[in-house]
Design a protein around this motif. Structure first.
Motif, PDB file in Angstrom:
ATOM      1  N   ARG A  19      -8.658  -0.947   5.605  1.00  0.00           N
ATOM      2  CA  ARG A  19      -8.236  -1.597   7.775  1.00  0.00           C
ATOM      3  C   ARG A  19      -7.551  -2.220   7.413  1.00  0.00           C
ATOM      4  O   ARG A  19      -5.620  -1.832   8.095  1.00  0.00           O
ATOM      5  CB  ARG A  19      -9.168  -2.361   8.457  1.00  0.00           C
ATOM      6  CG  ARG A  19     -10.592  -1.790   8.938  1.00  0.00           C
ATOM      7  CD  ARG A  19     -11.135  -2.967   9.954  1.00  0.00           C
ATOM      8  NE  ARG A  19     -11.956  -2.430   9.235  1.00  0.00           N
ATOM      9  CZ  ARG A  19     -12.930  -3.495   8.275  1.00  0.00           C
ATOM     10  NH1 ARG A  19     -13.722  -2.136   8.320  1.00  0.00           N
ATOM     11  NH2 ARG A  19     -13.222  -4.138   8.522  1.00  0.00           N
ATOM     12  N   LEU A  20      -6.450  -3.903   6.775  1.00  0.00           N
ATOM     13  CA  LEU A  20      -5.387  -3.844   6.296  1.00  0.00           C
ATOM     14  C   LEU A  20      -4.807  -3.437   5.619  1.00  0.00           C
ATOM     15  O   LEU A  20      -3.264  -3.363   6.179  1.00  0.00           O
ATOM     16  CB  LEU A  20      -5.487  -5.353   5.208  1.00  0.00           C
ATOM     17  CG  LEU A  20      -6.365  -6.735   6.271  1.00  0.00           C
ATOM     18  CD1 LEU A  20      -7.023  -7.550   5.318  1.00  0.00           C
ATOM     19  CD2 LEU A  20      -5.829  -6.900   7.204  1.00  0.00           C
ATOM     20  N   LEU A  21      -4.358  -2.738   5.223  1.00  0.00           N
ATOM     21  CA  LEU A  21      -3.622  -1.214   4.483  1.00  0.00           C
ATOM     22  C   LEU A  21      -2.849  -0.730   5.302  1.00  0.00           C
ATOM     23  O   LEU A  21      -1.772  -0.403   5.510  1.00  0.00           O
ATOM     24  CB  LEU A  21      -3.722  -1.220   3.044  1.00  0.00           C
ATOM     25  CG  LEU A  21      -3.753  -2.228   2.372  1.00  0.00           C
ATOM     26  CD1 LEU A  21      -4.205  -1.614   0.270  1.00  0.00           C
ATOM     27  CD2 LEU A  21      -2.279  -2.756   1.303  1.00  0.00           C
ATOM     28  N   ALA A  22      -3.818   0.173   6.101  1.00  0.00           N
ATOM     29  CA  ALA A  22      -4.177   1.305   6.908  1.00  0.00           C
ATOM     30  C   ALA A  22      -2.792   0.870   8.116  1.00  0.00           C
ATOM     31  O   ALA A  22      -2.651   1.486   8.673  1.00  0.00           O
ATOM     32  CB  ALA A  22      -5.594   1.589   7.432  1.00  0.00           C
ATOM     33  N   ALA A  23      -3.165  -1.190   8.307  1.00  0.00           N
ATOM     34  CA  ALA A  23      -2.179  -0.995   9.634  1.00  0.00           C
ATOM     35  C   ALA A  23      -1.264  -2.301   9.391  1.00  0.00           C
ATOM     36  O   ALA A  23       0.207  -1.119  10.109  1.00  0.00           O
ATOM     37  CB  ALA A  23      -3.076  -2.456  10.069  1.00  0.00           C
ATOM     38  N   ASP A  24      -1.140  -1.624   7.833  1.00  0.00           N
ATOM     39  CA  ASP A  24       0.951  -2.780   7.598  1.00  0.00           C
ATOM     40  C   ASP A  24       0.568  -2.255   5.792  1.00  0.00           C
ATOM     41  O   ASP A  24       0.100  -3.415   5.331  1.00  0.00           O
ATOM     42  CB  ASP A  24       0.733  -3.727   7.975  1.00  0.00           C
ATOM     43  CG  ASP A  24       2.134  -4.880   7.545  1.00  0.00           C
ATOM     44  OD1 ASP A  24       2.948  -3.863   6.640  1.00  0.00           O
ATOM     45  OD2 ASP A  24       2.182  -5.329   7.920  1.00  0.00           O
ATOM     46  N   ALA A  25       1.074  -1.475   5.560  1.00  0.00           N
ATOM     47  CA  ALA A  25       1.118  -1.398   3.712  1.00  0.00           C
ATOM     48  C   ALA A  25       1.974  -2.393   2.658  1.00  0.00           C
ATOM     49  O   ALA A  25       2.302  -2.773   2.451  1.00  0.00           O
ATOM     50  CB  ALA A  25       1.438   0.249   3.637  1.00  0.00           C
ATOM     51  N   SER A  26       2.649  -3.043   4.582  1.00  0.00           N
ATOM     52  CA  SER A  26       3.888  -3.549   3.502  1.00  0.00           C
ATOM     53  C   SER A  26       3.742  -5.433   3.231  1.00  0.00           C
ATOM     54  O   SER A  26       3.785  -6.258   3.140  1.00  0.00           O
ATOM     55  CB  SER A  26       5.264  -4.178   4.272  1.00  0.00           C
ATOM     56  OG  SER A  26       4.634  -4.376   5.407  1.00  0.00           O
ATOM     57  N   LEU A  27       1.743  -5.193   3.920  1.00  0.00           N
ATOM     58  CA  LEU A  27       2.124  -6.850   3.217  1.00  0.00           C
ATOM     59  C   LEU A  27       1.725  -7.106   1.800  1.00  0.00           C
ATOM     60  O   LEU A  27       1.469  -6.362   0.791  1.00  0.00           O
ATOM     61  CB  LEU A  27       0.456  -6.692   3.791  1.00  0.00           C
ATOM     62  CG  LEU A  27      -0.435  -6.848   5.178  1.00  0.00           C
ATOM     63  CD1 LEU A  27      -1.369  -6.424   5.808  1.00  0.00           C
ATOM     64  CD2 LEU A  27      -0.236  -8.241   6.184  1.00  0.00           C
TER      65      LEU A  27
END
Length: 151
Positions: free
Chosen positions: A13-21
């Motif tokens: 979920r985190l990567l799908a929302a913001d892969a630049s994390l």
């Protein structure tokens, strides 16, 4: 395919929302240290759950505000025709998504262009590349949702 636990799903979920994390940010948010978090991400990449990481671009700001959904029907389902059609799809940058469908439509294409004239040019190239029985275009009026997978 490996089973995904709640932590794997949270990472996705985190990567799908913001892969630049950063790895550290993801690890902090899911309650892990960096190494086990990295191992989970690496495992999900290796088995193909994570296919890549991309930037989501604003089509309007890039001068591509016209989104068209093109239904394609063909009377030829031979391997030769499919190879020519697949090549045409691969070589046409205006096609940003393509699906083989069930039902009365054989293929559905998502096409992005700058204006109607550009769509007409795309259309002419498509029908010259492969014989088609019917092509139907639907122009999107408004993008109402563009979201991540429901993980």
């Amino acid at each position: 395919m490996p089973e995904l636990d709640n932590i794997d799903r949270a990472i996705l979920r985190l990567l799908a929302a913001d892969a630049s994390l950063s790895l550290n940010d993801i690890a902090d948010k899911v309650g892990l240290t960096a190494t086990p978090c990295w191992k989970r991400i690496k495992r999900m990449e290796e088995v193909g759950i994570i296919k890549g990481r991309v930037a989501v671009l604003d089509a309007d700001k890039l001068g591509l505000p016209v989104s068209v959904f093109v239904s394609v029907e063909t009377s030829d389902h031979s391997a030769e025709w499919l190879a020519r059609f697949a090549l045409a799809i691969a070589e046409t940058p205006e096609i940003v998504g393509a699906w083989r469908m069930s039902g009365d439509v054989d293929y559905l294409l998502h096409v992005v262009v700058q204006d109607i004239a550009a769509y007409d040019s795309f259309y002419r190239k498509l029908i010259a590349a492969v014989p088609l029985r019917n092509v139907s275009s639907r122009f999107a009026m408004e993008r109402m949702k563009d979201g991540a997978l429901p993980i």
